[in-house]
Motif scaffolding. Structure first.
Motif: not given
Length: 84
Positions: A74-78
């Motif tokens: 999720x962090x990578x996607x953000x």
């Protein structure tokens, strides 16, 4: 719980109670259900003294690794979205 509150909180609390009582299998099942219901606070669960009895349990470690991987994705996607 099946017909009541759909949030993760009751499941999280039941998992904690089971962990404190030493019911590791039940605690892990409930913790996984809490995560599936939306519990995302990896760092809180990792440090929560309620789950101290599970720290060396392999199933607990796997559940926590999966949660961390989910959060990392999720962090990578953000971060990717912010670059656009």
């Amino acid at each position: 719980i099946e017909k009541g509150d759909a949030s993760f909180r009751p499941l999280h609390h039941l998992a904690a109670i089971s962990a404190i009582e030493g019911s590791k299998k039940e605690a892990n099942v409930l913790l996984q259900k809490a995560i599936d219901a939306g519990l995302m606070n990896y760092y809180h669960v990792q440090r929560d003294p309620w789950f101290e009895n599970l720290r060396n349990d392999e199933q607990y470690k796997q559940i926590m690794a999966q949660l961390k991987a989910k959060l990392d994705a999720m962090k990578k996607k953000v971060e990717e979205t912010e670059k656009e």
